[in-house]
Write an enzyme that holds these catalytic residues in place. Sequence first.
Site, PDB file in Angstrom:
ATOM      1  N   ASP A   1     -64.439 210.114   5.916  1.00 41.51           N
ATOM      2  CA  ASP A   1     -65.081 209.152   5.194  1.00 41.51           C
ATOM      3  C   ASP A   1     -64.041 208.735   3.863  1.00 41.51           C
ATOM      4  OD1 ASP A   1     -67.816 208.708   6.149  1.00 41.51           O
ATOM      5  OD2 ASP A   1     -68.309 210.677   5.333  1.00 41.51           O
TER       6      ASP A   1
ATOM      7  N   LYS B   1     -42.732 226.979  -9.508  1.00 44.59           N
ATOM      8  CA  LYS B   1     -42.209 228.229 -10.649  1.00 44.59           C
ATOM      9  C   LYS B   1     -42.411 227.104 -11.854  1.00 44.59           C
ATOM     10  CE  LYS B   1     -39.435 231.867 -12.377  1.00 44.59           C
ATOM     11  NZ  LYS B   1     -39.438 231.339 -13.720  1.00 44.59           N
TER      12      LYS B   1
ATOM     13  N   PHE C   1     -21.284 197.249 -26.672  1.00 44.27           N
ATOM     14  CA  PHE C   1     -21.006 197.139 -25.176  1.00 44.27           C
ATOM     15  C   PHE C   1     -19.704 196.858 -25.399  1.00 44.27           C
ATOM     16  CE2 PHE C   1     -20.796 194.857 -21.062  1.00 44.27           C
ATOM     17  CZ  PHE C   1     -21.772 195.945 -20.345  1.00 44.27           C
TER      18      PHE C   1
ATOM     19  N   ASP D   1     -36.646 195.217 -11.026  1.00 44.29           N
ATOM     20  CA  ASP D   1     -36.878 195.386 -12.514  1.00 44.29           C
ATOM     21  C   ASP D   1     -38.177 195.221 -12.786  1.00 44.29           C
ATOM     22  OD1 ASP D   1     -37.041 195.595 -15.199  1.00 44.29           O
ATOM     23  OD2 ASP D   1     -35.491 194.130 -15.739  1.00 44.29           O
TER      24      ASP D   1
ATOM     25  N   SER E   1     -32.572 203.681 -11.459  1.00 44.68           N
ATOM     26  CA  SER E   1     -32.012 203.269 -12.531  1.00 44.68           C
ATOM     27  C   SER E   1     -31.798 203.876 -13.595  1.00 44.68           C
ATOM     28  CB  SER E   1     -32.507 201.804 -12.844  1.00 44.68           C
ATOM     29  OG  SER E   1     -33.756 201.934 -13.433  1.00 44.68           O
TER      30      SER E   1
ATOM     31  N   GLY F   1     -33.934 203.811 -16.004  1.00 46.71           N
ATOM     32  CA  GLY F   1     -34.496 203.034 -16.865  1.00 46.71           C
ATOM     33  C   GLY F   1     -36.079 202.440 -16.507  1.00 46.71           C
ATOM     34  N   LYS F   2     -36.471 201.634 -15.865  1.00 52.84           N
ATOM     35  CA  LYS F   2     -37.437 201.021 -15.469  1.00 52.84           C
ATOM     36  C   LYS F   2     -37.756 201.006 -13.931  1.00 52.84           C
ATOM     37  CE  LYS F   2     -38.341 197.285 -17.633  1.00 52.84           C
ATOM     38  NZ  LYS F   2     -39.064 196.125 -17.952  1.00 52.84           N
TER      39      LYS F   2
ATOM     40  N   ASP G   1     -33.436 191.018  -9.258  1.00 51.46           N
ATOM     41  CA  ASP G   1     -32.186 190.654  -9.703  1.00 51.46           C
ATOM     42  C   ASP G   1     -31.047 190.709  -8.959  1.00 51.46           C
ATOM     43  OD1 ASP G   1     -30.108 190.147 -11.580  1.00 51.46           O
ATOM     44  OD2 ASP G   1     -30.596 191.638 -12.919  1.00 51.46           O
TER      45      ASP G   1
END
Length: 883
Positions: A43, A290, A647, A714, A747, A749-750, A802
Amino acid sequence: MSLATYRRKRDFTRTPEPRGAAQKAKGAAYVIQKHAARRLHYDLRLELDGVLKSWAVTRGPSLDPADKRLAVEVEDHPLDYGDFEGTIPKGEYGGGTVIVWDRGTWSPIGDAHAGLKKGHLEFALHGDKLKGRWHLVRMAPRAREKRVNWLLIKGEDAEARSPDAPPVVEREPLSVKTGRPIEAVEGEAPGWSSRTGGPVGDPAPKAASAPKTTPKMAPKAKAKKLPAAKAGAKPKRAAVSQAVSAAPPADDPLALPGAKAAALPDVVAPMLASLAAAPPKGADYVHEIKFDGYRVLARIDGGTVRLITRGGLDWSDRFGPALTEALAGVPVRQALIDGEVVVETASGAADFSALQHDLSEGRSDRLVLYAFDLIHLDGVDLTAVPLIARKARLEALLAGAPPVLRFSAHFTEDGAQVFAHACRLALEGIVSKRADGRYRSGRSRDWIKTKCTARQEFVVAGFTPSSVAKGAIGSLVLGVYEKRRLVPVGRVGTGFSAAAARELFRTFSALETAQSTFAVPLSAEAARGVRFVDPKVVAEVEFRGFTADGNLRHASFQGLRDDKPASKVVREMPTQAKQPAAEATAPRRAPAALTHPDRIYWPDAGVTKQGLADYWAEVYDRASPHLTGRPLALVRCPEGIAGERFFQKHLWQGARRAIVAVRDPRDASGAALVSIKDLAGLLGLVQAAALEIHPWGSTVKDWETPDRIVMDLDPGEGVPWEATLAGAVEVAERLKQAGLVPFVKTSGGKGLHVVAPLTPKAQWPQVKAFTKAIADAMAADSPERYVATIAMAKRRGRILIDYLRNQRGATAVAPYSPRARPGAPVSMPLHWDELGPAIGPAYFTVANAPARLAAAADPWADFTAAAAPLADGPRTTTRRRKA
């Protein structure tokens, strides 16, 4: 949703099934119950709108995407039903035996209500046994047919298996709740239920501390789940199955084999594991993760709870009320439970440093107790009961417990396989335990710990002040006892958060002594700047081994331990020869040519400039092909991630000589860009506070023809991680159709990056057009899931594909590069079969990545060899998705 049909079919004076009530939407529970009624079936139940939507799958789920299993839609069930395991009396609706075969959570891919209405529900499962993408497809009704029939189909992803693989229902026959086969439940008196512990109308007496309400579905334990066994894996071992069957469902713990009546002891010295270089072989052991925390014994006596450390200290108040209240709610009169208190970070991994920080701040809201053994229960000594039977009883006790109290599950696959998966997940290691073993205080070979990286306690015998921050430490000077003499083992100078560096300075300044307490003098270099302290404090340190002269290599501070006396600290060595890692190359050592090496770049994670240099030295051999000989763009943070950042792609004045100046042949200004050719250049970037490295997709030898494609997935706001995983698989499929070989990485990141190596032939305009066609096709096929435009307004609830990384001058974060984000995450290459809920986009960090690399083969080892030419035109036309 109404439960009227469910209730109309049942007589609740005879059946132990819960009457239940429709509730407000509160979660996304998933369960499959194995049900031996007139015929065996499974089920499937998915929580939606406060009830469990339910289907009876006649032959059970299949991991073969070509295998379509009939799933008959049945009435909605209450949420309480998800925890039901027991017998339904014969003659009643559904009469027979029920066990909880699998459970966890689910997430719809798209709108669940729309999918049910349309007749195609696509979703992801995150269970103990079933994972990945699945489809429920409604069949066209036949004349005079009253049932609504669907097909349950496995999606084509990393969790799918070939037709010749052992069926999952045969390979995994046992209950995930109690570890019992369904045959063990069939012999019980009708009406017995694990919900009540006894026949209907005669419930077991409740202890004073028992909950006043019926427990809901047990929350799924968040211990790191290992990837599902691969096709062809062996079924559960007979030795373990026999041990499981030794745990009877009866309430009386004296019925357990080896149990004996005894008073609840005040405290029991914990059982300890022996260190080994490799897990034990054979079917006699089960294997647990562990944990990275504080070992505790939880003593429950009439509602009073004490949490006792392995050193015998009562830390009940220190751990806070949530744990003690949860333990007081366990339905027992008396118990002694063995476990570990941990703090889990956002990535889901236990973090000892975070635990230390929380305890020092008096914070207890993130504490979790993983329980892995039951020593005493209601006047019965269980130490002579086989381990697997103790664990089965413990799991039953914890069903329905609050999320802060979790059962530590175990694995019965081959120990080497479990260990390899644990290390790939950058966990601390595993503990292998004899399935039939008894509980013995002290160190024993019945429990064997195998660590993914070297890690142990050391005595702090001195410190050096920070060279960049007043009132903070720069490093700790460490030692161990050998024949009762304190000998030095070097320093640890990374792993301290900014707050910890200040607190440690205060702690050790108060312990300063005029003389060194080492039994041997330090060299002039080792003693430079050291302030010696009384060796009373113990620190836990992770490291990459010892140098030839016995000093720690690439050490990282994890926290102080006040549950172990300094006099007991010795150099830990495994009991057998160390086996070679997946890649038996000696790790590089970072040259000691950094100024202010104790400058903290990531204040929350405690990663210093030296720590970043050590990290790059560890990963350089794998990262080098993706970094050297390319134009680079950098994210520089001279004061760390909390300060100013910028940058930079042009070379700056004062850059180290090892950083190479290169000039774009199409840039008339002739401005120098940044490149490197070796580790020295990379460490020059570390000195310059380059926390992120973003290379071009082409080399300086051939600026116009890229040697890779990078597709960046992204996710927008509200997109579940499972949808991003599915998107990566779809991108990979489209690249394969074009004759390319896809690789995948987080990445940091996200999202995820899907990367395909190219034979340098096609130029930038052709590559950009090709990748744009893929993104446009995905957006056209599934506009509810994907977009190919950067516009933020269109991205909510969808994934941006992207493709703009694939144009001249554009960059993407390099494999293995850290990110200038909290936690020091890194962009980590993965095997495709590692994609799953366990590994999020920022799961791997500067701190845990080397552990993975030391134990796992390089998932991108064949990257260069897999390069293929780009077709003359993209073969990615809009297409209908398969059901």
